[in-house]
Design an enzyme around this catalytic site. Sequence first.
Site, short mmCIF file in Angstrom:
data_model
loop_
_atom_site.label_atom_id
_atom_site.label_comp_id
_atom_site.label_asym_id
_atom_site.label_seq_id
_atom_site.Cartn_x
_atom_site.Cartn_y
_atom_site.Cartn_z
CG ASP A 120 5.54 -0.06 5.46
OD1 ASP A 120 6.46 -0.27 6.27
OD2 ASP A 120 4.58 -0.84 5.30
CB SER A 167 -0.95 0.01 1.20
OG SER A 167 -0.25 0.17 2.41
#
EC number: 2.7.1.36
Length: 395
Positions: free
Chosen positions: A204, A146
């Site tokens: 991330d 994502s």
Amino acid sequence: MLSEALLVSAPGKVILHGEHAVVHGKVALAAALNLRTFLLLRPQSNGKVSVNLPNIGIKQVWDVGMLQRLDTSFLEQGDVSVPTLEQLEKLKKMGDLPRDRAGNEGMALLAFLYLYLAICRKQRTLPSLDMVVWSELPPGAGLGSSAAYSVCLAAALLTACEEVSNPLKDGVSVSRWPEEDLKSINKWAFEGERVIHGNPSGVDNAVSTWGGALRFQQGTMSSLKSLPSLQILLTNTKVPRSTKALVAAVRSRLTKFPEIVAPLLTSIDAISLECERVLGEMVAAPVPEQYLVLEELIDMNQHHLNALGVGHNSLDQLCQVTAAHGLHSKLTGAGGGGCGITLLKPGLEQATVEAAKQALTSCGFDCWETSIGAPGVSTHSAAAVGDPVRQALGL
């Protein structure tokens, strides 16, 4: 405004060491994974905005005029705005998102819509665009899929709206944005992650933006100055798990057995620091002994993670299968299933790797032979990407 097709990509990530310990103030090392998400953005003149996500079977088309009329007053001019739950619910209704799109599928569309409106709002009229996104990363496996999506969205939309410059020049196949532009891309990508996850750590999207490897501790991130090229076998056990439940279980065990679990976390911290030190030494001229140290650190960390209670039978099986071929593995991410990494040191016979992959596949797992320390978000010429990517994107 965008006058020709724009192709961008961003990498996924793996945690090398420090998962779970990082929640308790210890160091974690995260590295960019050379499995990437690719986004192709084309200008259109049909007054439509279309989004195609073939990996998850989504295609959505909006009328630019309808989007232009949306009340986006909550998007403050000029700033990276933080979406609230109420605003996102409002955007879902205003954007006419299909009700049957639940979970991550719906969130992927909502993240696009949010970033499109927030980034492109300075344009006199919203741009008509066609976007296709295709990923080598399996979704929901803890590999930063994502974040790679959000980074690609941010980079493509900021470039299309000339908020950052397009670094790809004629005759160049791959290029990256300068540091100031990367900071802007990362900020917007973090907002995309907020839409999808609510309260992300920011690790991330930072790894996907800058690539290489990052050291993360108590909210502070710093880039490892350089990283040796490391080949790994990445294995997805395909066993679903709840990160939230696993984090809570470790916290519960720490509360119940503080004198046992606290030293485990301190030891994992020492493993992360030793790995960082060894990787730093390996950049100049790696020697075989250093790979042996990395293998020992992998084994020790895996045992520590089992002691914390975040192991799983599937991960034990992964470690046993690879050990039978002389290889060393550990879980990466939350544990409880999910993915594991196996170090492939130089000089390893390809027959050994293939035998290990075949054995893991026969367990029902998915395997990729790849590398870590990949470059961050990049823009490409169409000729610079492989046939599978071109085919998936319709190039």
